[in-house]
Write a protein that holds these residues in place. Structure first.
Motif, PDB file in Angstrom:
ATOM      1  N   GLN A 135     -12.792 -49.136 -14.268  1.00  0.00           N
ATOM      2  CA  GLN A 135     -11.703 -48.314 -13.754  1.00  0.00           C
ATOM      3  C   GLN A 135     -10.803 -47.822 -14.880  1.00  0.00           C
ATOM      4  N   SER A 136     -10.554 -48.669 -15.864  1.00  0.00           N
ATOM      5  CA  SER A 136      -9.721 -48.246 -16.983  1.00  0.00           C
ATOM      6  C   SER A 136     -10.400 -47.144 -17.783  1.00  0.00           C
ATOM      7  N   LEU A 137     -11.729 -47.204 -17.885  1.00  0.00           N
ATOM      8  CA  LEU A 137     -12.455 -46.148 -18.588  1.00  0.00           C
ATOM      9  C   LEU A 137     -12.334 -44.813 -17.856  1.00  0.00           C
ATOM     10  N   GLN A 139      -9.769 -43.694 -16.518  1.00  0.00           N
ATOM     11  CA  GLN A 139      -8.464 -43.122 -16.826  1.00  0.00           C
ATOM     12  C   GLN A 139      -8.413 -42.532 -18.240  1.00  0.00           C
ATOM     13  N   SER A 140      -9.513 -42.678 -18.991  1.00  0.00           N
ATOM     14  CA  SER A 140      -9.537 -42.167 -20.361  1.00  0.00           C
ATOM     15  C   SER A 140      -9.469 -40.644 -20.364  1.00  0.00           C
ATOM     16  N   PRO A 141      -8.860 -40.055 -21.420  1.00  0.00           N
ATOM     17  CA  PRO A 141      -8.792 -38.584 -21.504  1.00  0.00           C
ATOM     18  C   PRO A 141     -10.167 -37.937 -21.451  1.00  0.00           C
ATOM     19  N   GLN A 142     -11.170 -38.595 -22.054  1.00  0.00           N
ATOM     20  CA  GLN A 142     -12.540 -38.089 -22.010  1.00  0.00           C
ATOM     21  C   GLN A 142     -13.407 -39.096 -21.259  1.00  0.00           C
ATOM     22  N   LEU A 143     -13.998 -38.642 -20.149  1.00  0.00           N
ATOM     23  CA  LEU A 143     -14.786 -39.538 -19.306  1.00  0.00           C
ATOM     24  C   LEU A 143     -16.012 -40.024 -20.051  1.00  0.00           C
ATOM     25  N   PRO A 144     -16.251 -41.346 -20.123  1.00  0.00           N
ATOM     26  CA  PRO A 144     -17.461 -41.860 -20.785  1.00  0.00           C
ATOM     27  C   PRO A 144     -18.716 -41.422 -20.038  1.00  0.00           C
ATOM     28  N   GLN A 152     -20.290 -51.154 -18.662  1.00  0.00           N
ATOM     29  CA  GLN A 152     -19.061 -51.916 -18.459  1.00  0.00           C
ATOM     30  C   GLN A 152     -19.102 -52.660 -17.126  1.00  0.00           C
TER      31      GLN A 152
END
Length: 295
Positions: A135-137, A139-144, A152
């Motif tokens: 979930q924290s990923l 929220q990243s500016p660039q989606l993994p 993860q």
């Protein structure tokens, strides 16, 4: 602000009142968990039921057929009865049945940013901490990448100690290649205590051939789901409250090719005839076809 999740998508559908028991298919589903299934047979209970800490025999169960063949009903019946059937051999330790998490998908989930929160919410019914890293990923500016998100999530799932089953219903709603890639990687690398069930109207774009060749999947398809004559008789007479002869049931079964939705529509029409007394059931069965207004 994130969009709230519809929690009812995580509910296991209730068993329908007119449901016809389908032990031949339930045993196929059981065998998808471990060799020998869960049923009690002449030689005792099924072989290979996992002890705590051991994994399932196969990665995936796929239930694939067009609309109206009872896919959701079958999987729901199996899930509701799993705890009752889960037993160990006489004299052995009795473990708890696998935990089950369910996610009903729709067209609105056809995006990784929408799909993954629902998948995490389903898995958090096992443990509320599962998926926090994924979930924290999000929220990243660039989606993994989908593989990065799945990695993860897998790392977090691997710490869950008990066997569990993830059911994804109506997977035909998913057309996004990134979701297919993420789910394929997830199933390929899922921990041994995890088993995935997919119910869909068409085969998903997943490496099904590879899993099939390795003996890592169980598949239930349209020919398996068609009602037999006995199942059609139980459905029409016991489930739908009719009183049809075996000959009429066989004729309807042949006309509908065992299609459960077709039999249900025919039953509703026959119920209407009974209340009006307007047509002989035998005449209706002879005339019933795909062009009938109910179908």
């Amino acid at each position: 602000m994130s969009t709230p999740l519809l929690i009812t998508k995580l509910y296991v559908p209730p068993v329908r009142a007119e449901m016809v028991p389908r032990p031949r298919l339930i045993e196929r589903l059981n065998a998808g968990l471990w060799q020998g299934g869960l049923g009690v047979g002449k030689g005792g209970l099924g072989k290979g039921a996992p002890r705590k800490g051991l994994g399932f025999a196969r990665r995936l169960t796929l239930v694939s057929a067009p609309a109206g063949f009872g896919k959701t009903t079958l999987v729901s019946e199996w899930i509701h009865g799993l705890g009752v059937r889960y037993q160990t051999a006489p004299g052995e330790r009795r473990d708890a049945p696998p935990q089950v998490v369910w996610l009903s998908l729709d067209e609105g989930d056809n995006d990784p940013v929408l799909f993954l929160p629902y998948l995490i919410a389903a898995l958090q019914q096992l443990d509320e901490t599962i998926g926090e890293g994924a979930q924290s990923l999000l929220q990243s500016p660039q989606l993994p990448s989908g593989q990065g998100l799945a990695t993860q999530l897998l790392n977090e799932l691997s710490t869950f100690p008990n066997p569990f089953i993830l059911v994804l219903d109506d997977y035909q709603a998913i057309r996004c290649a990134e979701i297919h890639e993420m789910l394929g990687f997830l199933i390929d690398n899922q921990p041994p205590q995890m088993h995935t069930v997919i119910a869909t109207r068409r085969d998903p774009r997943l490496p099904l051939a590879r899993w099939r060749a390795r003996g890592e999947s169980t598949e239930i398809r349209t020919p398996d789901l068609r009602f037999t004559v006995d199942e059609a008789r139980d459905f029409m007479n016991l489930g739908m409250g009719l009183d049809l002869t075996v000959e009429l049931v066989e004729a309807l079964g042949a006309r509908t090719e065992g299609w459960i939705a077709g039999l249900q529509l025919a039953a509703l029409a026959l119920q209407g005839l009974g209340s009006r007394g307007s047509q002989d059931p035998a005449d209706f069965v002879r005339q019933f076809s795909g062009s009938d207004r109910y179908v």
